[in-house]
Design a protein around this motif. Structure first.
Motif, PDB file in Angstrom:
ATOM      1  N   TYR A 113      57.409  67.300  76.004  1.00 13.01           N
ATOM      2  CA  TYR A 113      56.923  67.365  74.627  1.00 13.01           C
ATOM      3  C   TYR A 113      58.014  67.924  73.739  1.00 13.01           C
ATOM      4  N   GLY A 114      58.470  67.111  72.763  1.00 15.87           N
ATOM      5  CA  GLY A 114      59.348  67.622  71.738  1.00 15.87           C
ATOM      6  C   GLY A 114      58.469  68.149  70.627  1.00 15.87           C
ATOM      7  N   THR A 115      58.616  69.454  70.324  1.00 11.28           N
ATOM      8  CA  THR A 115      57.693  70.037  69.349  1.00 11.28           C
ATOM      9  C   THR A 115      58.344  71.258  68.733  1.00 11.28           C
ATOM     10  N   SER A 116      57.540  72.029  67.992  1.00  5.82           N
ATOM     11  CA  SER A 116      58.059  73.261  67.411  1.00  5.82           C
ATOM     12  C   SER A 116      57.383  74.431  68.097  1.00  5.82           C
ATOM     13  N   GLY A 117      57.840  75.647  67.739  1.00 10.37           N
ATOM     14  CA  GLY A 117      57.222  76.837  68.319  1.00 10.37           C
ATOM     15  C   GLY A 117      55.752  76.923  67.952  1.00 10.37           C
ATOM     16  N   ALA A 118      55.361  76.254  66.844  1.00  7.12           N
ATOM     17  CA  ALA A 118      53.974  76.301  66.394  1.00  7.12           C
ATOM     18  C   ALA A 118      53.035  75.647  67.408  1.00  7.12           C
ATOM     19  N   TYR A 119      53.574  74.757  68.229  1.00  7.56           N
ATOM     20  CA  TYR A 119      52.739  74.048  69.205  1.00  7.56           C
ATOM     21  C   TYR A 119      51.983  75.037  70.096  1.00  7.56           C
ATOM     22  N   GLN A 120      52.721  76.057  70.580  1.00  4.67           N
ATOM     23  CA  GLN A 120      52.072  77.047  71.449  1.00  4.67           C
ATOM     24  C   GLN A 120      50.992  77.809  70.709  1.00  4.67           C
ATOM     25  N   LEU A 121      51.210  78.011  69.402  1.00  5.39           N
ATOM     26  CA  LEU A 121      50.208  78.728  68.610  1.00  5.39           C
ATOM     27  C   LEU A 121      48.974  77.858  68.403  1.00  5.39           C
ATOM     28  N   VAL A 122      49.202  76.570  68.095  1.00  8.21           N
ATOM     29  CA  VAL A 122      48.071  75.653  67.918  1.00  8.21           C
ATOM     30  C   VAL A 122      47.281  75.553  69.217  1.00  8.21           C
ATOM     31  N   GLN A 123      47.998  75.424  70.315  1.00  8.48           N
ATOM     32  CA  GLN A 123      47.352  75.249  71.609  1.00  8.48           C
ATOM     33  C   GLN A 123      46.848  76.557  72.200  1.00  8.48           C
ATOM     34  N   ASN A 124      47.199  77.669  71.554  1.00  6.90           N
ATOM     35  CA  ASN A 124      46.782  78.972  72.066  1.00  6.90           C
ATOM     36  C   ASN A 124      47.273  79.136  73.518  1.00  6.90           C
ATOM     37  N   TRP A 125      48.581  78.892  73.677  1.00  8.11           N
ATOM     38  CA  TRP A 125      49.151  78.790  75.027  1.00  8.11           C
ATOM     39  C   TRP A 125      50.319  79.761  75.159  1.00  8.11           C
ATOM     40  N   PRO A 126      50.061  80.997  75.633  1.00  7.99           N
ATOM     41  CA  PRO A 126      51.152  81.989  75.695  1.00  7.99           C
ATOM     42  C   PRO A 126      52.118  81.751  76.852  1.00  7.99           C
ATOM     43  N   LEU A 127      53.242  82.507  76.792  1.00  8.48           N
ATOM     44  CA  LEU A 127      54.255  82.445  77.850  1.00  8.48           C
ATOM     45  C   LEU A 127      53.926  83.464  78.925  1.00  8.48           C
ATOM     46  N   SER A 128      54.292  83.165  80.163  1.00  8.09           N
ATOM     47  CA  SER A 128      54.135  84.174  81.210  1.00  8.09           C
ATOM     48  C   SER A 128      55.455  84.915  81.417  1.00  8.09           C
ATOM     49  N   ALA A 129      56.561  84.297  80.980  1.00  8.73           N
ATOM     50  CA  ALA A 129      57.865  84.960  81.128  1.00  8.73           C
ATOM     51  C   ALA A 129      58.841  84.359  80.127  1.00  8.73           C
ATOM     52  N   GLY A 130      59.838  85.144  79.738  1.00  5.34           N
ATOM     53  CA  GLY A 130      60.900  84.646  78.860  1.00  5.34           C
ATOM     54  C   GLY A 130      60.454  84.534  77.416  1.00  5.34           C
ATOM     55  N   ARG A 131      61.117  83.642  76.678  1.00  4.55           N
ATOM     56  CA  ARG A 131      60.790  83.476  75.255  1.00  4.55           C
ATOM     57  C   ARG A 131      60.735  82.003  74.924  1.00  4.55           C
ATOM     58  N   SER A 132      60.217  81.704  73.713  1.00  2.07           N
ATOM     59  CA  SER A 132      60.190  80.324  73.255  1.00  2.07           C
ATOM     60  C   SER A 132      61.450  80.048  72.429  1.00  2.07           C
ATOM     61  N   PHE A 133      61.626  78.802  72.001  1.00  2.92           N
ATOM     62  CA  PHE A 133      62.796  78.535  71.167  1.00  2.92           C
ATOM     63  C   PHE A 133      62.584  79.092  69.766  1.00  2.92           C
ATOM     64  N   ASP A 134      63.669  79.637  69.176  1.00  2.00           N
ATOM     65  CA  ASP A 134      63.544  80.230  67.842  1.00  2.00           C
ATOM     66  C   ASP A 134      63.837  79.185  66.777  1.00  2.00           C
ATOM     67  N   PRO A 135      63.596  79.480  65.472  1.00  2.00           N
ATOM     68  CA  PRO A 135      63.748  78.471  64.411  1.00  2.00           C
ATOM     69  C   PRO A 135      65.147  77.869  64.339  1.00  2.00           C
ATOM     70  N   SER A 136      66.165  78.682  64.641  1.00  2.00           N
ATOM     71  CA  SER A 136      67.526  78.114  64.555  1.00  2.00           C
ATOM     72  C   SER A 136      67.751  77.077  65.656  1.00  2.00           C
ATOM     73  N   GLU A 137      67.222  77.358  66.846  1.00  2.00           N
ATOM     74  CA  GLU A 137      67.334  76.383  67.934  1.00  2.00           C
ATOM     75  C   GLU A 137      66.539  75.123  67.600  1.00  2.00           C
ATOM     76  N   GLU A 138      65.394  75.352  66.927  1.00  2.00           N
ATOM     77  CA  GLU A 138      64.577  74.206  66.526  1.00  2.00           C
ATOM     78  C   GLU A 138      65.327  73.312  65.544  1.00  2.00           C
ATOM     79  N   SER A 139      65.876  73.947  64.501  1.00  2.00           N
ATOM     80  CA  SER A 139      66.504  73.115  63.468  1.00  2.00           C
ATOM     81  C   SER A 139      67.787  72.481  63.981  1.00  2.00           C
ATOM     82  N   ALA A 140      68.453  73.146  64.943  1.00  2.00           N
ATOM     83  CA  ALA A 140      69.683  72.577  65.495  1.00  2.00           C
ATOM     84  C   ALA A 140      69.397  71.536  66.568  1.00  2.00           C
ATOM     85  N   GLY A 141      68.143  71.446  67.041  1.00  2.00           N
ATOM     86  CA  GLY A 141      67.834  70.546  68.157  1.00  2.00           C
ATOM     87  C   GLY A 141      68.602  70.973  69.396  1.00  2.00           C
TER      88      GLY A 141
END
Lengths: 235, 402
Positions: free
Chosen positions: B120-148
């Protein structure tokens, strides 16, 4: 005192019109409590029909049958079953025991229908088996017993239910002569204890155990007399 | 008296083990089938409800094309969405988050391990919409998003397939031809509404998937989370209005996209479920009927075989009612025995099936009681005719029977 068993012009017809068979054609008889009666007659004379009516297995087509002074000829099936359950005991030529059930269970059978509790049933059935000399065979199946022993179990079954009348339909028909006489002596002993016995037979020496002989011919009672004292057995 | 009758029935049944087994087999199969179908059906509808609830009730999905689900309709394909559409929806007052989704199936590789998975190519908002937290690590930040950027977050199943027990964070996996840095791992979610594995997924920045894999700027769908105070109907209306404007659809023209909420999905899946369960259960119920006929058949044979026994019972003083009761109880005991075995077998099948299909095992006491009651009814209905025949025997005839 009213007779225990009384027939007044009892008729039993099978079939209709031309094919009508008059198995019993106007029979009057009475049997007092405590009697030992033998019924004889050629086949087709109506003796078995008379037994079936006395035993409340069949109903007369006409006439009256009084048991202890009460008319019972018009009772429905369930009331006749009650009469059989509480007053009558049957002993058949073919023993008619339930296969694969022990002698004890066979003797218990009528008591189940009387609604007796298990422990009472076993005690009574044991006592009845003792009386016929089979105390040690209570847990044998009919197939493990000789013909004479099976017939004793059948007699114990009638005793256990406190029958006041035992109806024996050729009780010795399937037995050799020694066993036959043992069974007859047992019935005679029970009769001395006050049980009325009505027995169908076609053997004169068996009939001789009774006190009274009824002979049927063509649906009618042709002789009714005490058994000749000279031939009377065991008296 | 009743107790003696029941005991007698058991004795008779135990005496003829093989016949008893064959007699009750029909009822066993019928009851087992009904129980298994209904229990699995209930499990899967629980699964649907649970996965819909996990998505949140205030989640909308916008898709190009007029059909909400299923294959696209014939004719010219509807134009795709773009990232701009998602951005336009995100600023609506009714909307909390809006996430564009580009979905593609790719081969992912780490070392010797590889797997085919959903990317799934998406934004960090996807996890928020899906209410789907991480069990470890971090999600991609806005700069990584905009840079692809070539970064990714793994679902549990993918993580297990590629890394087994070891830590995937900081490792690089290959997705198609792109080497991606693993930033995080999502919590396990289990099976989805259709029984698919929701954890068999890799999330990447939408631009990374568009540029490096798809080679276009299309967006397949937009996931929208509404504010809690906004009803689904109002939210759909607002989203439709924005999309109609952006796609320049005239007043008289109908939508070339669809917006659906989870309730619609839930209703549709629930409906399919109910129809399937009902259909399979009624087929199963027919076999219960056949089982009942089997019992009637054997009881009729039994009455004929035991005519003499019936005669003896009548002679020693059994009433017709008591003989009727004896055979009726025997038939009911037979069918209840079949029912009990069937319930055990049905629950076992449902348990195995629920593990196999990864749905909850949902046995229901009401259904079990109903099946038990129904098998008793089968016994009474199909046992009555043979029992009545026994009770109506003429004792003289019965005693003469050889």
């Amino acid at each position: 005192m009213a007779a225990l068993i009384q027939f007044a012009d009892v008729q039993r017809h099978y079939g209709k019109g031309e094919a009508e068979v008059r198995a019993l054609d106007g029979v009057d008889l009475s049997i007092q409590a405590g009697e030992f009666v033998a019924i004889m007659g050629p086949s087709g004379s109506g003796k078995s029909t008379a037994m079936n009516i006395i035993g409340c297995l069949d109903r007369p087509s006409a006439g009256k049958y009084l048991f202890q002074g009460v008319e019972v000829q018009d009772l429905d099936q369930d009331r006749r079953a009650l009469l059989r359950r509480h007053c009558l005991g049957f002993v058949f030529q073919g023993f008619n025991l339930l296969a694969r059930q022990s002698a004890l269970e066979n003797v218990e059978l009528p008591l189940i229908y009387k609604g007796m509790a298990k422990s009472d049933r076993v005690a009574r059935a044991q006592a009845a088996l003792e009386k016929v000399g089979l105390a040690g065979r209570a847990h044998h199946d009919p197939s493990q017993l000789s013909g004479g022993q099976q017939q004793r179990v059948a007699i114990a079954r009638a005793l256990a239910s406190d029958a006041m009348v035992i109806l024996a339909d050729e009780p010795t028909g399937n037995l050799d002569s020694q066993r036959s006489h043992e069974i007859m002596q047992l019935l005679q002993a029970l009769n001395r204890d006050g049980i009325t016995i009505v027995m169908v037979t076609h053997e004169e020496d068996i009939a001789a155990y009774a006190q009274r002989l009824l002979v049927f011919t063509d649906g009618k009672l042709s002789h009714d007399q005490p058994t000749p004292p000279l031939t009377r057995q065991g008296a | 008296m009743l107790w003696e009758t029941v005991t007698l029935a058991f004795i008779t049944i135990i005496r003829n083990k093989l016949r008893t087994f064959l007699t009750v087999l029909g009822v066993v199969i019928g009851v087992a089938a009904v129980i298994a179908m209904v229990t699995i059906g209930q499990g899967s509808s629980q699964q649907v409800n649970a996965s819909v609830a996990a998505l949140g009730t205030n989640v909308l999905t916008a898709r190009p094309g007029t059909r909400g689900f299923g294959p696209p309709t014939a004719g010219a394909p509807a134009p795709r969405f773009t990232l701009k559409d998602a951005e336009a929806l995100a600023v609506l007052p009714q909307v909390v988050y809006a996430a564009p989704v580009v979905s593609t199936t790719q081969n992912v590789v780490f070392g010797n391990a590889n797997a085919s998975t959903q990317v799934y190519g998406t934004s960090g908002a996807y996890q928020l919409v899906q209410n789907w937290p991480l069990s470890a690590g971090r999600s991609f930040d806005p700069s990584e998003e905009s840079a692809g950027a070539a970064v990714c977050v793994l679902g549990q199943s993918v993580s297990t397939k590629l890394f087994g027990g070891s830590d995937p964070l900081g490792q690089s996996i290959r997705v198609k031809n792109v080497s991606c840095l693993v930033l995080g791992v999502l919590v396990a979610r289990g099976a989805g509404s259709f029984g698919q594995d929701q954890d068999d997924v890799v999330l990447m920045p939408v631009k990374a998937v568009q540029r490096r894999m798809e080679g276009n700027t299309d967006v397949d769908s937009i996931a929208v989370a509404l504010r809690k105070s906004v009803s689904a109907a109002d939210g759909i209306k607002a989203v439709q209005q924005v999309l109609r404007e952006r796609r320049r659809i005239g007043l008289t023209q109908s939508d070339n996209f669809s917006v659906s909420d989870m309730k619609e999905l839930s209703n549709m899946l629930g409906g399919i479920n109910a129809v399937l369960t009902g259909l399979l259960s009624s087929v199963a119920a027919v076999s219960l009927l056949v089982g009942g006929i089997g019992i009637m058949n054997i009881m009729l044979v039994s009455v004929t075989e035991r005519t003499r026994e019936i005669g003896i019972r009548l002679a020693v003083g059994a009433s017709a009612g008591q003989v009727l009761l004896q055979f009726l109880v025997e038939a009911v005991v037979l069918s209840l025995l079949g029912g009990a075995i069937g319930i055990a077998l049905g629950l076992a099948i449902a348990f195995g099936g629920s593990i196999f299909m990864a749905i909850p095992f949902a046995p229901s006491a009401a259904v079990v009681a109903l099946a038990f009651g129904f098998s008793a009814l089968v016994g009474v209905v199909f046992g009555y005719f043979p029992a009545r025949r026994a009770a109506r025997l003429d004792p003289i005839e019965a005693l003469r029977h050889q």
